[in-house]
Design an enzyme around this catalytic site. Structure first.
Site, PDB file in Angstrom:
ATOM      1  N   SER A 118      37.901  35.972  50.894  1.00  0.00           N
ATOM      2  CA  SER A 118      36.710  35.346  50.090  1.00  0.00           C
ATOM      3  C   SER A 118      36.088  34.275  51.197  1.00  0.00           C
ATOM      4  CB  SER A 118      37.391  34.839  48.990  1.00  0.00           C
ATOM      5  OG  SER A 118      38.327  33.529  49.284  1.00  0.00           O
TER       6      SER A 118
ATOM      7  N   HIS B   1      35.666  40.330  46.176  1.00  0.00           N
ATOM      8  CA  HIS B   1      34.359  40.363  46.990  1.00  0.00           C
ATOM      9  C   HIS B   1      34.323  42.036  47.741  1.00  0.00           C
ATOM     10  CE1 HIS B   1      34.027  36.319  46.903  1.00  0.00           C
ATOM     11  NE2 HIS B   1      35.269  36.069  46.699  1.00  0.00           N
TER      12      HIS B   1
ATOM     13  N   LYS C 101      30.716  38.196  40.222  1.00  0.00           N
ATOM     14  CA  LYS C 101      30.018  38.228  41.564  1.00  0.00           C
ATOM     15  C   LYS C 101      29.170  39.310  41.637  1.00  0.00           C
ATOM     16  CE  LYS C 101      34.060  36.092  43.609  1.00  0.00           C
ATOM     17  NZ  LYS C 101      33.943  34.777  42.879  1.00  0.00           N
TER      18      LYS C 101
HETATM   19  C1  LIG Z   1      39.227  36.524  46.013  1.00  0.00           C
HETATM   20  C2  LIG Z   1      38.997  36.144  44.730  1.00  0.00           C
HETATM   21  N1  LIG Z   1      39.956  36.352  43.564  1.00  0.00           N
HETATM   22  C3  LIG Z   1      39.659  35.727  42.308  1.00  0.00           C
HETATM   23  C4  LIG Z   1      38.377  34.921  42.260  1.00  0.00           C
HETATM   24  C5  LIG Z   1      38.357  34.265  40.870  1.00  0.00           C
HETATM   25  O1  LIG Z   1      37.379  34.798  40.034  1.00  0.00           O
HETATM   26  P1  LIG Z   1      36.316  34.147  38.888  1.00  0.00           P
HETATM   27  O2  LIG Z   1      35.535  33.078  39.607  1.00  0.00           O
HETATM   28  O3  LIG Z   1      35.788  35.244  38.437  1.00  0.00           O
HETATM   29  O4  LIG Z   1      37.113  33.416  38.018  1.00  0.00           O
HETATM   30  C6  LIG Z   1      37.674  34.481  43.010  1.00  0.00           C
HETATM   31  C7  LIG Z   1      36.579  33.467  42.961  1.00  0.00           C
HETATM   32  O5  LIG Z   1      36.278  32.770  43.498  1.00  0.00           O
HETATM   33  C8  LIG Z   1      38.117  35.217  44.415  1.00  0.00           C
HETATM   34  O6  LIG Z   1      37.111  34.814  45.271  1.00  0.00           O
END
Ligand SMILES: Cc1ncc(COP(=O)(O)O)c(C=O)c1O
Length: 396
Positions: free
Chosen positions: A182, A210, A241
């Site tokens: 991320s 992502h 996203k």
């Molecule tokens: C790699 C990763 N996993 C999980 C999440 C969590 O997702 P959400 O924002 O939909 O709760 C994010 C969000 O930033 C992320 O980047």
């Protein structure tokens, strides 16, 4: 001792506010789009995860409005009891077909999905192994589980094998990795990870927050990109996203999904995805299926941005597998320098995300820039000129 004492102490956040360098909580006054109105001014958006630009897509918006009118504002309870809409089932079925895994479970956020999947599957005598750069929600899922968590150096397969050798043969073991990292935007070394998992009898889970809509055939994600859909046991992903909504999911075999459905506390004890969000995720997925060219277009724009940034003299973090992901970190190294340039870039009309330790190693702070399939090259050029002007010319 007063438990609130720590709240009164000096902190970096307080110091940055005093110095006018605080970079967080800038409020939008418009839709989340390639250009936004933020704090009274037009800014080019190079800092969202809206990779396909679907938050403003007319078909997607209309689906949300219609669901709000038909089903009302919320479900008021968990999927387990009174909060299941037929539309949740439709979303799960469609997602299962798209991802080619028959077991789908959905949670109300991606964060909750990681909490719910890992804490449900990793039991008292099990091990969970994490890449050091995994997302915070994966770490919190590990903490919430009763198992033992071990970590390996970022994308270091020798270190992963060293860690795997510590797991007793009698214990269950789950390797968890971001598909596309991320912060760094690089891609997990899934072929090597899957081979090691096979060698040591471990299972593999990929967080494709992502990767969905970005990599693989028609945006099916990181496992599809590597042709490893059969070897990755669990995909986790989010609707927040590429799919322009809110919520998260896991995709696995039906047996694993059924187990998680009946043991995951963040699934059983939390209200389900609201109707409008569910409809938006469904409409975005439908749109992605109808436009399989979108992820490739996004990657070509990302390549344009990678070349544009390096061509303007900026040092970016390369994507390990040489695939142009839409997350491009620009090295700024030092915390205050990062905050300084990000404020100046923001004032000149471009939104980017400063990324500071502990989210990066000390001395490796970054500006995280991210790109959307709906950006035009002209808009990217305008933004890159501003960034280069601030970082190269003004700070030589
Ligand atoms: C790699 C990763 N996993 C999980 C999440 C969590 O997702 P959400 O924002 O939909 O709760 C994010 C969000 O930033 C992320 O980047």
């Amino acid at each position: 001792m007063d438990i609130f004492e720590k709240c009164e102490k000096p902190s970096l956040a307080k110091e940055l506010k005093e110095k006018g360098l605080y970079p967080y909580f800038h409020a939008l006054e418009s839709r989340q789009d390639v250009e936004v109105m933020m704090e009274g001014k037009r800014r080019i958006m190079l800092g969202s995860n809206n990779y396909l630009g679907l938050t403003t897509n007319p078909e997607v918006v209309e689906a949300g409005v219609k669901a709000l009118e038909k089903y009302g504002t919320g479900c008021s309870g968990s999927r387990f009891l009174n909060g299941t809409l037929e539309m949740h089932l439709e979303l799960e079925e469609k997602l299962g077909k798209f991802l080619r895994k028959d077991g789908i479970v959905t949670w109300s956020t991606g964060f909750q999905s990681n909490l719910g999947i890992i804490s449900s599957l990793v039991g008292m005598h099990d091990y969970v192994i994490c890449d050091r750069e995994n997302h915070a929600s994966i770490y919190d899922g590990c903490k919430l589980s009763y198992g033992k968590m071990l970590r390996y150096k970022h994308s270091d397969m020798v270190d992963l094998e060293r860690v795997l050798q510590k797991v007793p043969e009698t214990a269950g073991c789950l390797i968890v990795t971001d598909g596309v990292f991320s912060m760094g935007g690089d891609i997990a070394k899934l072929p090597e990870i899957c081979a090691l998992a096979k060698k040591y009898g471990a299972r593999v889970m990929v967080d494709d927050a992502h990767g969905l809509g970005v990599l693989g055939e028609g945006g099916r994600g990181t496992a599809s990109h590597f042709g490893l859909e059969d070897q990755v046991d669990i995909y986790m992903g989010t609707f927040s996203k590429s799919l322009a909504s809110l919520g998260g999911y896991m995709a696995s075999s039906p047996a694993v999904a059924e187990y998680v459905r009946h043991t995951s506390r963040p699934f059983i004890f939390s209200a389900s995805i609201p109707p409008a969000n569910c409809a938006v995720a469904l409409a975005s997925l439908t749109y992605l299926e109808k436009h399989p060219e979108l992820p490739a277009h996004l990657r070509s724009l990302s390549q344009y941005a990678r070349e544009g940034l390096t061509g303007r003299g900026l040092k970016i973090r390369e994507s390990a597998a040489n695939v142009p992901t839409p997350i491009i970190p620009i090295y700024t190294y030092e915390t205050y320098h990062t905050l300084d340039v990000s404020r100046e870039i923001y004032e000149r009309g471009v939104y980017v995300n400063p990324t500071l330790p502990p989210a990066t190693p000390e001395g490796e702070a970054l500006l995280r820039t991210s790109y959307m399939a709906t950006h035009t090259k002209a808009l990217l050029d305008e933004a890159m000129d501003i960034i280069a002007d601030v970082m190269v010319k003004n700070h030589e």
